[in-house]
Design a protein around this motif. Structure first.
Motif, PDB file in Angstrom:
ATOM      1  N   ASN A  47       0.827  -1.196   0.000  1.00 44.95           N
ATOM      2  CA  ASN A  47       0.000   0.000   0.000  1.00 44.95           C
ATOM      3  C   ASN A  47       0.871   1.259   0.000  1.00 44.95           C
ATOM      4  OD1 ASN A  47      -2.777   1.095   0.411  1.00 44.95           O
ATOM      5  ND2 ASN A  47      -1.766   2.010   2.186  1.00 44.95           N
ATOM      6  N   THR A  50       0.611   5.184   1.241  1.00 39.45           N
ATOM      7  CA  THR A  50      -0.219   6.096   2.046  1.00 39.45           C
ATOM      8  C   THR A  50      -0.856   7.157   1.144  1.00 39.45           C
ATOM      9  OG1 THR A  50       1.213   5.792   3.940  1.00 39.45           O
ATOM     10  CG2 THR A  50      -0.208   7.718   3.989  1.00 39.45           C
ATOM     11  N   GLY A  94      -4.268   4.191  -0.958  1.00 40.09           N
ATOM     12  CA  GLY A  94      -4.827   2.882  -0.668  1.00 40.09           C
ATOM     13  C   GLY A  94      -6.338   2.800  -0.750  1.00 40.09           C
ATOM     14  N   GLN A 122      -4.055  -2.628   3.886  1.00 41.99           N
ATOM     15  CA  GLN A 122      -2.909  -1.704   3.906  1.00 41.99           C
ATOM     16  C   GLN A 122      -1.656  -2.436   4.361  1.00 41.99           C
ATOM     17  OE1 GLN A 122      -4.075   2.004   5.680  1.00 41.99           O
ATOM     18  NE2 GLN A 122      -5.604   2.270   4.093  1.00 41.99           N
ATOM     19  N   ASN A 133       3.005  -1.062   3.989  1.00 43.65           N
ATOM     20  CA  ASN A 133       2.743   0.331   3.645  1.00 43.65           C
ATOM     21  C   ASN A 133       4.021   1.120   3.345  1.00 43.65           C
ATOM     22  OD1 ASN A 133       0.543   2.301   3.486  1.00 43.65           O
ATOM     23  ND2 ASN A 133       1.832   3.391   4.954  1.00 43.65           N
ATOM     24  N   GLU A 148       5.416   5.158   2.502  1.00 41.22           N
ATOM     25  CA  GLU A 148       5.130   6.588   2.505  1.00 41.22           C
ATOM     26  C   GLU A 148       5.694   7.192   1.220  1.00 41.22           C
ATOM     27  OE1 GLU A 148       3.390   8.116   4.753  1.00 41.22           O
ATOM     28  OE2 GLU A 148       3.259   6.414   6.152  1.00 41.22           O
TER      29      GLU A 148
END
Ligand SMILES: [Mn+2]
Length: 376
Positions: free
Chosen positions: A171, A173, A176, A182, A185, A187
């Motif tokens: 995922n 941020t 998603g 998620q 994850n 960033e």
């Protein structure tokens, strides 16, 4: 000379489509192989150097052997420098015993151009004198949370020159959808901080960037290559990416899918509305469309009978048609004439209520009450 990459992910080969009748399911399963083949053909037409699968090539870690061979045969059709396959969360790589990859390795060992990259280690290629470095970040489990991309920034810094491309699955941020979970994850800031040309990602079945073409993007989400459910709003997607020197210079979205899923939600209040939904259905490419009708509203008995007949007629043409209707009876002038004495109170009341366009339910409600009272 530009380096050309075709990027796909979330192919989910062997997705079972259990909710559909067997012959529909087998057509949907086959489409996922066919669409991958179409994408390989497009990559060849474009003289792509790399064909990258950024996770979830397979729907699970246990796939029928015949289907692993079939996937390998499709990928073997790529004419470029290498096919790079990185495990995602659905087809995660736990260790060398993970069944799907053990068998995939066996199926592809004769073709050195198919590279299954499971370790967090740079893989470098020389394309006519140009260095291309890939940073693969395979998923070690189905629902992990630990980021897989942490090692890339330091490894990338060790390569002063060349084109640097990350490959990961998880995922992102802000991007998603709950549908995919998620997991792993990432960033956006961490993706950009890796100091590489771009990232080729998978997991979210919707493509990113949202534009059909452009000049650069810090990362790409492939989107599933052919629609996989009623949630899918795109025609199947993949990216054709061109790089020059150490950066992306152009990208274009590809659409290898040939099957569509459509859910039509419609309120029906008249014969015109019925005709409208029928026209909408007739305008679709029925043979390659899985359609789900969610119908509500109020129809007269005659309109309702017509709707049912039309849906039955349409059903034969569609790849699959399901219907969930919540339609109430609506009284009309013909029914009032048939059931009530002309000039009587009920006939006059219902006729007046029927003419009240501001309260379309009033006549139907009054009719129902009169029926109840007269039955009592
Ligand atoms: Mn996934």
């Amino acid at each position: 000379m530009p380096i050309r990459i075709v990027h796909t992910a979330d192919n989910h080969l062997d997705l079972p489509f259990k909710q559909y009748p067997a012959e529909v399911a087998s057509r949907l399963i086959e489409e996922r192989f066919l669409a991958l083949g179409r994408l390989v053909a497009v990559a060849n037409e474009r003289n792509a150097h790399f064909f990258v699968v950024a996770g979830d090539l397979f729907d699970s870690t246990r796939v029928k052997v015949g289907d692993i061979d079939k996937a390998a045969a499709v990928l073997r059709g790529f004419d470029g420098v290498a096919v790079i396959v990185v495990p995602g969360n659905h087809d995660h790589y736990a260790n060398s015993e993970t069944e799907v990859w053990r068998r995939f390795r066996r199926a592809t060992e004769a073709d050195a151009r198919i590279d299954l990259l499971v370790d967090p280690a740079v893989k470098s290629y020389d394309v006519e004198g140009q260095a291309v470095h890939f940073f693969p970040c395979a998923c070690p489990s189905k629902t992990g949370a630990e980021p897989t991309i942490g090692w890339v920034a330091e490894a990338a810094a060790q390569h002063a020159t060349g084109l640097k491309i990350g490959i990961a699955h998880g995922n992102v941020t802000g991007l998603g959808l709950d549908a995919e979970g998620q997991y792993f994850n990432m960033e956006p800031a961490a993706l950009e901080a890796a100091g590489i040309a771009t990232w080729l990602l998978g997991h979210i079945h919707v493509p990113f960037p949202t534009s059909e073409s452009g000049e650069r993007s810090p990362y790409f989400m492939a989107g599933t290559h052919t629609p996989d459910s009623l949630r899918c709003r795109h025609a199947g997607s993949a990216w054709s990416i061109e790089c020059d020197g150490d950066r992306v210079t152009r990208y274009e979205r590809l659409a290898p899918g040939e099957i569509a899923f459509r859910r039509l939600t419609q309120e029906l209040l008249s014969a015109d509305d019925v005709a409208g939904i029928v026209r909408t259905c007739e305008a679709l490419d029925a043979g390659s469309t899985v359609i789900d009708l969610q119908l509500s509203g109020r129809l007269s008995a005659a309109e309702r009978a017509h709707l049912t007949a039309e849906i039955d007629r349409l059903r034969a043409g569609f790849l699959n048609l399901t219907e969930e209707s919540n339609i109430h009876d609506r009284i009309d002038a013909a029914q009032i004439e048939r059931e009530y004495r002309s000039g009587g109170l009920a006939q006059r009341l219902l006729t007046a209520l029927l003419a009240d366009a501001d309260h379309p339910d009033a006549a139907t409600l009054a009719h129902r009450l009169i029926e109840e009272v007269s039955r009592a």
